[in-house]
Design an enzyme around this catalytic site. Sequence first.
Site, PDB file in Angstrom:
ATOM      1  CG  ASP A 230     -10.169  30.300  29.000  1.00  0.00           C
ATOM      2  OD1 ASP A 230     -10.786  29.766  28.064  1.00  0.00           O
ATOM      3  OD2 ASP A 230      -8.917  30.302  29.059  1.00  0.00           O
ATOM      4  CG  HIS A 231     -10.013  33.130  25.635  1.00  0.00           C
ATOM      5  ND1 HIS A 231      -8.853  33.800  25.310  1.00  0.00           N
ATOM      6  CD2 HIS A 231      -9.625  31.942  26.164  1.00  0.00           C
ATOM      7  CE1 HIS A 231      -7.804  33.043  25.609  1.00  0.00           C
ATOM      8  NE2 HIS A 231      -8.246  31.918  26.142  1.00  0.00           N
TER       9      HIS A 231
ATOM     10  CG  HIS B  97     -10.270  30.673  21.395  1.00  0.00           C
ATOM     11  ND1 HIS B  97      -9.322  31.516  21.950  1.00  0.00           N
ATOM     12  CD2 HIS B  97     -10.405  29.623  22.261  1.00  0.00           C
ATOM     13  CE1 HIS B  97      -8.903  30.999  23.100  1.00  0.00           C
ATOM     14  NE2 HIS B  97      -9.549  29.856  23.309  1.00  0.00           N
TER      15      HIS B  97
END
Length: 309
Positions: free
Chosen positions: A67-68, A63
Amino acid sequence: MHIQFLGTSAGRPTKSRNVTSAAFVHSEPSNGFWLFDAGEGTQQQMFGTKLKLNKLDKIFISHLHGDHIYGLPGLLSSRSYFDGAGPLVMYGPPGLRAFIDGVFLHSGTYLEYELTITEIGPGVIMDDGQYKVTANELVHRLPSYGYRIEESEQSGHLDLEQLRRRGVEPGPEYGKLKRGENVILPSGELIRSTDVVGPPIPGRIVTILGDTCPCDNAVELAKNADLLVHEATFESGMEEKALAYGHSTVRQAAQIAAKAGAKQLALTHFSSRYDDEAVAELIADGQQLFPNMLAAYDYLEVPVPRTSV
């Protein structure tokens, strides 16, 4: 085959944990790897491993929370400097292409290799004959996906003792028999593949879930997985807060693994409020529901062995 964790913290990095990323390392046939998520600093984390960007050929994004994905622009740009960096395919939810295109447009970034971005929906998103990857939606504040990697079954083992007794020397005939072809010896004797090749070896299943509350799709993606990677942002007793933020507790992750019949559970995405000692206590609590559980930490390698037949 193994998973190597490059970041295991939720939301922001800590002194001991970077934000989310994990490498799926498949040593055969290309000695390459796939990347699942790329939080800020992911390429820096790779310096502490044997992973090289020219061996990366696929990226899967769960997603679009920072932080991804905030590590993607730098990682993609740096890959141009690696000799032998071939085409790269990236999968992720709608909006991923706009994010990458916008960053590259305004930073003047040009890649020296072909990048294909595939925005996904539920279902099989790739099948190259060796691995099939299925994606499905999870429950989070943004559209979030989990991925199920299924390895194709492998040919059974040759009965080397029987072949030796029947005078079949190592060579091209071994390959033919492994492929299911019968072989006729110079003497005229017929060697049937079914007589000298054991039963097929089941392929392995690895499930890597993005941020999620407990949901039926998580169970379905993890069904009979050899390894399930699941987030565990909060401790037991914080289910209400976990729900509000679209996350899971350690016990909820354990329940998903148990319902799915997974063989092993690796927990990641721990809130920065927990130090290593606290994480160990969380795992001990969760193991009451699912004993074969471990806490991931940065650089941990988790092997996925083949099932014995």
